[in-house]
Motif scaffolding. Structure first.
Motif, PDB file in Angstrom:
ATOM      1  N   PRO A   1       0.803  -1.224   0.000  1.00 34.16           N
ATOM      2  CA  PRO A   1       0.000   0.000   0.000  1.00 34.16           C
ATOM      3  C   PRO A   1       0.833   1.270   0.000  1.00 34.16           C
ATOM      4  O   PRO A   1       2.063   1.254   0.100  1.00 34.16           O
ATOM      5  N   SER A   2       0.124   2.394  -0.088  1.00 28.18           N
ATOM      6  CA  SER A   2       0.719   3.716  -0.176  1.00 28.18           C
ATOM      7  C   SER A   2       1.215   4.199   1.184  1.00 28.18           C
ATOM      8  O   SER A   2       1.015   3.556   2.217  1.00 28.18           O
ATOM      9  N   LEU A   3       1.836   5.384   1.161  1.00 19.91           N
ATOM     10  CA  LEU A   3       2.416   6.007   2.343  1.00 19.91           C
ATOM     11  C   LEU A   3       1.418   6.106   3.491  1.00 19.91           C
ATOM     12  O   LEU A   3       0.344   6.687   3.347  1.00 19.91           O
ATOM     13  N   GLY A   4       1.789   5.515   4.634  1.00 18.91           N
ATOM     14  CA  GLY A   4       1.002   5.660   5.846  1.00 18.91           C
ATOM     15  C   GLY A   4      -0.341   4.970   5.841  1.00 18.91           C
ATOM     16  O   GLY A   4      -1.175   5.230   6.714  1.00 18.91           O
TER      17      GLY A   4
ATOM     18  N   ILE B   1       1.604  -1.017  11.672  1.00 21.76           N
ATOM     19  CA  ILE B   1       0.157  -1.146  11.505  1.00 21.76           C
ATOM     20  C   ILE B   1      -0.245  -2.556  11.920  1.00 21.76           C
ATOM     21  O   ILE B   1       0.414  -3.534  11.567  1.00 21.76           O
ATOM     22  N   GLY B   2      -1.359  -2.665  12.640  1.00 22.16           N
ATOM     23  CA  GLY B   2      -1.825  -3.975  13.069  1.00 22.16           C
ATOM     24  C   GLY B   2      -0.766  -4.675  13.908  1.00 22.16           C
ATOM     25  O   GLY B   2      -0.191  -4.101  14.825  1.00 22.16           O
ATOM     26  N   GLY B   3      -0.485  -5.921  13.576  1.00 25.41           N
ATOM     27  CA  GLY B   3       0.484  -6.690  14.346  1.00 25.41           C
ATOM     28  C   GLY B   3       1.905  -6.572  13.857  1.00 25.41           C
ATOM     29  O   GLY B   3       2.799  -7.232  14.404  1.00 25.41           O
ATOM     30  N   SER B   4       2.149  -5.758  12.822  1.00 27.31           N
ATOM     31  CA  SER B   4       3.520  -5.602  12.325  1.00 27.31           C
ATOM     32  C   SER B   4       4.296  -4.636  13.216  1.00 27.31           C
ATOM     33  O   SER B   4       3.812  -3.533  13.513  1.00 27.31           O
ATOM     34  N   ALA B   5       5.487  -5.039  13.615  1.00 29.96           N
ATOM     35  CA  ALA B   5       6.326  -4.196  14.479  1.00 29.96           C
ATOM     36  C   ALA B   5       6.725  -2.920  13.751  1.00 29.96           C
ATOM     37  O   ALA B   5       6.829  -2.907  12.521  1.00 29.96           O
ATOM     38  N   PRO B   6       6.946  -1.833  14.479  1.00 31.77           N
ATOM     39  CA  PRO B   6       7.367  -0.576  13.829  1.00 31.77           C
ATOM     40  C   PRO B   6       8.702  -0.728  13.109  1.00 31.77           C
ATOM     41  O   PRO B   6       9.506  -1.604  13.426  1.00 31.77           O
TER      42      PRO B   6
ATOM     43  N   PRO C   1      -0.254   8.254  10.926  1.00 28.03           N
ATOM     44  CA  PRO C   1       0.751   9.317  10.791  1.00 28.03           C
ATOM     45  C   PRO C   1       2.162   8.901  11.194  1.00 28.03           C
ATOM     46  O   PRO C   1       3.137   9.273  10.529  1.00 28.03           O
ATOM     47  N   GLU C   2       2.294   8.128  12.283  1.00 27.24           N
ATOM     48  CA  GLU C   2       3.635   7.716  12.705  1.00 27.24           C
ATOM     49  C   GLU C   2       4.274   6.805  11.674  1.00 27.24           C
ATOM     50  O   GLU C   2       5.489   6.852  11.443  1.00 27.24           O
ATOM     51  N   VAL C   3       3.451   5.964  11.037  1.00 27.48           N
ATOM     52  CA  VAL C   3       3.960   5.079   9.990  1.00 27.48           C
ATOM     53  C   VAL C   3       4.401   5.894   8.781  1.00 27.48           C
ATOM     54  O   VAL C   3       5.474   5.642   8.200  1.00 27.48           O
ATOM     55  N   ALA C   4       3.589   6.888   8.398  1.00 25.11           N
ATOM     56  CA  ALA C   4       3.961   7.742   7.269  1.00 25.11           C
ATOM     57  C   ALA C   4       5.292   8.441   7.532  1.00 25.11           C
ATOM     58  O   ALA C   4       6.159   8.514   6.647  1.00 25.11           O
TER      59      ALA C   4
END
Length: 282
Positions: free
Chosen positions: A52-55, A83-88, A196-199
């Motif tokens: 998927p796209s940014l964030g 996001i979800g269960g994926s670690a940062p 936002p933190e992921v983006a």
């Protein structure tokens, strides 16, 4: 299709386990040294991996997955880090680290070589994967993609405002309409679903990727560029421009009445382009 074992199969949930045609959808978890990566697997047949796209998360592809499954494909949707269960994403990560997560998914599923499709900023990860692990890739699809990594600063501000959830919805909608959606399409579809933190972490990873060899790496493979006719971020390049920047193996499809969001705007057209490309690249 033969699959390798995947560590940590998540418990099955009663809702949403069955895809079109009775194919089971599964939520999976892969443990890596840098943290877990979760993914959703739908369907049966040759694999298509969606980034998927940014964030944004893998649910952005919900509108096209049933069409891909009905056409006889397995769809793998790794959840972006954070996001979800994926670690940062760990500090100092680059696009190469993000691509390594996709490689781990493909290897765990025994899906190589596979079609990898990246939406918008996700196309950078797909192309880095093609550069770093070419044997895992059968073809690369770029959906509403910026071919380089530079974006007009004014549009970049609208991108940031789109996922700044502290802003009023009407202000965010104005930015969503400017940056992502063609006139007449409902930008409210993307008011939710932002991280936002992921983006911010993904932007940092892109900025930390200083090498440029991967920008033309996809030319080793068949490449599909799905352009959105009214894309404010990545206006449709000509086929000649694509050949100059991406190599001679690229083909182009232009989707009408779509902006940079593309997938929620015209899911049928996007799915049809991916299905045709995956069959030709077989």
């Amino acid at each position: 299709m033969r699959r390798r074992p995947v560590l940590g199969l998540l418990p099955a949930l009663s809702m949403g386990l069955w895809g079109m045609g009775g194919a089971m959808a599964e939520e999976l978890r892969i443990e890596r040294e840098t943290g877990a990566v979760t993914l959703r697997r739908d369907g049966a047949g040759p694999a298509i991996v969606l980034i998927p796209s940014l964030g944004r998360g893998q649910e952005d592809f919900d509108g096209i997955v049933p069409r891909l499954v009905a056409a006889g494909f397995t769809v793998l949707r790794p959840e972006p880090r954070g996001i979800g269960g994926s670690a940062p994403l760990p500090p100092g990560a680059t696009l190469h680290d993000m691509a390594a997560d996709i490689a781990a998914v493909i290897e765990a599923e025994g899906a190589a070589p596979t079609i990898v499709a990246g939406h918008a900023a996700g196309n950078w990860v797909a192309r880095v994967l093609a550069h770093d692990r070419p044997a895992l890739v059968r073809g690369v699809a770029m959906l509403a993609a910026v071919t380089g990594t530079e974006i007009d600063p004014a549009i970049r501000r609208s991108i940031t405002a789109s996922y700044t959830t502290t802003l009023p919805d009407e202000e965010r909608l104005a930015h969503l309409r400017r940056a992502y959606f063609a006139p007449g399409n409902d930008a409210r579809a993307w008011l939710p679903g932002w991280h936002p933190e992921v983006a911010a972490a993904q932007r940092a990873a892109a900025a930390a990727t200083t090498d440029k060899g991967w920008l033309r790496a996809a030319e080793r493979h068949p490449l599909l560029y799905v352009a959105a006719a009214e894309d404010a971020i990545a206006p449709p390049p000509s086929l000649e421009e694509l050949h100059a920047t991406l190599g001679p193996r690229v083909t182009r499809v232009v989707v009408a009445r779509a902006g940079h969001a593309l997938v929620p705007e015209q899911p049928e057209a996007v799915a049809a382009a991916l299905i045709a490309f995956a069959r030709e690249a077989a």
